[in-house]
Scaffold this motif. Structure first.
Motif, PDB file in Angstrom:
ATOM      1  N   THR A 121       0.742  -1.111  -0.098  1.00  0.00           N
ATOM      2  CA  THR A 121       0.160   0.126   0.003  1.00  0.00           C
ATOM      3  C   THR A 121       0.890   1.271  -0.147  1.00  0.00           C
ATOM      4  N   ALA A 122       0.960   2.146  -0.944  1.00  0.00           N
ATOM      5  CA  ALA A 122       1.796   3.223  -1.312  1.00  0.00           C
ATOM      6  C   ALA A 122       0.634   4.506  -0.976  1.00  0.00           C
ATOM      7  N   VAL A 123       1.254   5.474  -0.171  1.00  0.00           N
ATOM      8  CA  VAL A 123       0.417   6.596   0.333  1.00  0.00           C
ATOM      9  C   VAL A 123       1.747   7.578  -0.120  1.00  0.00           C
ATOM     10  N   THR A 124       0.777   8.667  -0.822  1.00  0.00           N
ATOM     11  CA  THR A 124       1.760   9.934  -1.217  1.00  0.00           C
ATOM     12  C   THR A 124       0.798  11.112  -1.065  1.00  0.00           C
ATOM     13  N   ASN A 125       1.414  12.165  -1.094  1.00  0.00           N
ATOM     14  CA  ASN A 125       0.779  13.485  -1.307  1.00  0.00           C
ATOM     15  C   ASN A 125       1.186  14.246  -2.651  1.00  0.00           C
ATOM     16  N   SER A 126       1.949  13.559  -3.557  1.00  0.00           N
ATOM     17  CA  SER A 126       2.076  14.178  -4.779  1.00  0.00           C
ATOM     18  C   SER A 126       1.319  13.316  -6.029  1.00  0.00           C
ATOM     19  N   PRO A 127       0.564  14.177  -6.690  1.00  0.00           N
ATOM     20  CA  PRO A 127      -0.257  13.636  -7.815  1.00  0.00           C
ATOM     21  C   PRO A 127       0.645  12.844  -8.752  1.00  0.00           C
ATOM     22  N   SER A 128       2.021  13.486  -9.096  1.00  0.00           N
ATOM     23  CA  SER A 128       3.025  12.737 -10.212  1.00  0.00           C
ATOM     24  C   SER A 128       3.413  11.625  -9.745  1.00  0.00           C
ATOM     25  N   ILE A 129       3.600  11.357  -8.273  1.00  0.00           N
ATOM     26  CA  ILE A 129       3.948  10.221  -7.816  1.00  0.00           C
ATOM     27  C   ILE A 129       2.770   9.151  -7.802  1.00  0.00           C
ATOM     28  N   ALA A 130       1.919   9.677  -7.488  1.00  0.00           N
ATOM     29  CA  ALA A 130       0.599   8.763  -7.492  1.00  0.00           C
ATOM     30  C   ALA A 130       0.309   8.268  -8.844  1.00  0.00           C
ATOM     31  N   LEU A 131       0.255   9.018  -9.938  1.00  0.00           N
ATOM     32  CA  LEU A 131       0.122   8.408 -11.474  1.00  0.00           C
ATOM     33  C   LEU A 131       1.285   7.449 -11.644  1.00  0.00           C
ATOM     34  N   GLU A 132       2.612   7.639 -11.340  1.00  0.00           N
ATOM     35  CA  GLU A 132       3.529   6.469 -11.486  1.00  0.00           C
ATOM     36  C   GLU A 132       3.281   5.195 -10.721  1.00  0.00           C
ATOM     37  N   LEU A 133       2.669   5.492  -9.445  1.00  0.00           N
ATOM     38  CA  LEU A 133       2.311   4.312  -8.557  1.00  0.00           C
ATOM     39  C   LEU A 133       1.307   3.458  -9.176  1.00  0.00           C
ATOM     40  N   MET A 134       0.441   4.206  -9.853  1.00  0.00           N
ATOM     41  CA  MET A 134      -0.868   3.546 -10.599  1.00  0.00           C
ATOM     42  C   MET A 134      -0.732   2.593 -11.561  1.00  0.00           C
ATOM     43  N   LYS A 135       0.708   2.694 -12.166  1.00  0.00           N
ATOM     44  CA  LYS A 135       0.960   1.898 -13.266  1.00  0.00           C
ATOM     45  C   LYS A 135       1.481   0.474 -12.789  1.00  0.00           C
ATOM     46  N   LYS A 136       1.658   0.599 -11.350  1.00  0.00           N
ATOM     47  CA  LYS A 136       2.033  -0.851 -10.820  1.00  0.00           C
ATOM     48  C   LYS A 136       0.650  -1.833 -10.583  1.00  0.00           C
ATOM     49  N   PRO A 137       0.480  -2.725 -10.921  1.00  0.00           N
ATOM     50  CA  PRO A 137      -0.852  -3.663 -10.958  1.00  0.00           C
ATOM     51  C   PRO A 137      -0.768  -4.198  -9.439  1.00  0.00           C
ATOM     52  N   GLN A 138      -0.018  -4.425  -8.671  1.00  0.00           N
ATOM     53  CA  GLN A 138       0.069  -5.057  -7.465  1.00  0.00           C
ATOM     54  C   GLN A 138      -0.070  -3.979  -6.283  1.00  0.00           C
TER      55      GLN A 138
END
Length: 257
Positions: A121-138
């Motif tokens: 579970t990855a939490v971030t306050n950065s939309p740019s980082i969130a967009l990169e994390l969304m590419k990780k299916p797990q």
């Protein structure tokens, strides 16, 4: 050889350049090098402090860094170094945990190099980082919301603070603008500083990847002492005289491969 005792302007210019090049100066070393008294060097440093060039620390002074631009501008700076640091940071991530990835251009690379099969579970306050994390299916992604600060590319306001106060993180990859072994981690934005202080309180392990341009140095607002860091990841090319500054701290030092 220049008689530095007779030319205070040239003496102070040399100190300015040394601060810019190395980030930190030691009174005894400068006095010996320029054949003047330590009292003279301390007086020079006090004048440079008044000019906003440096900040006094025990035995010398540390460089006050300038803001390095917006988040978008920083993403293109020192790219190879940031990638190397990010890849080393990724090896520290524990699967099945709850990880906070703080805003910052180096941490953006951590999100990019996170393996696709990592279950976290990855939490971030950065939309740019969130967009990169969304590419990780797990990867389950939680984006901390609120008013976006365009300078840092993230949310750090009161709404964001309330959200992280309700989450306990196994690991936190912390961002910062400057790091000094005596002064600790510092940044330029007050609101962001308050956000990071709470973030540290909510995290079991604090990991920070830091590029050479931030070492050693100081920004305006203090976040934490170096002893509050669990792991400090630096580029293998970081000078030994910089890495050894942290020998008295409890932080674990890791260098890139």
């Amino acid at each position: 050889m220049l008689d530095y005792a007779a030319f205070p302007d040239q003496r102070q210019n040399k100190i300015r350049q040394r601060l810019k090049d190395e980030g930190r100066v030691i009174c005894t070393a400068l006095a010996r090098e320029m054949a003047v008294s330590e009292h003279t060097i301390r007086r020079d440093l006090n004048e440079l402090v008044q000019e906003g060039v440096c900040r006094r620390v025990h035995g010398g002074a540390v460089n006050i860094l300038e803001e390095s631009g917006s988040f978008e501008q920083r993403t293109g700076q020192n790219q190879a170094e940031k990638i190397n640091i990010a890849q080393k940071c990724v090896t520290l991530i524990k699967e099945n945990g709850c990880v906070f990835i703080d805003s910052g251009s180096t941490n953006l690379e951590i999100a990019r190099y996170l393996p696709n099969d990592f279950v976290i579970t990855a939490v971030t306050n950065s939309p740019s980082i969130a967009l990169e994390l969304m590419k990780k299916p797990q990867c389950e992604v939680i984006l901390i919301g609120g008013k976006l600060n365009s300078q840092i590319g993230a949310s750090v306001d009161s709404a964001a603070l309330r959200q992280i106060n309700s989450i306990h993180f196994d690991q936190c990859f912390l961002g910062g603008c400057a790091l000094d072994p005596q002064i600790g981690i510092t940044i330029f934005d007050y609101e962001e500083a308050e956000f990071k202080k709470v973030l540290i309180e909510q995290s079991n392990q604090i990991i920070m990847g830091v590029t050479m341009d931030k070492l050693p140095g100081v920004a305006r607002y203090a976040i934490a002492d170096c002893d509050q860091l669990s792991v400090l990841v630096m580029d293998k090319r970081t000078p030994v005289d910089v890495t050894t500054l942290f020998d008295g701290s409890s932080v674990r030092i890791l260098l890139t491969d």
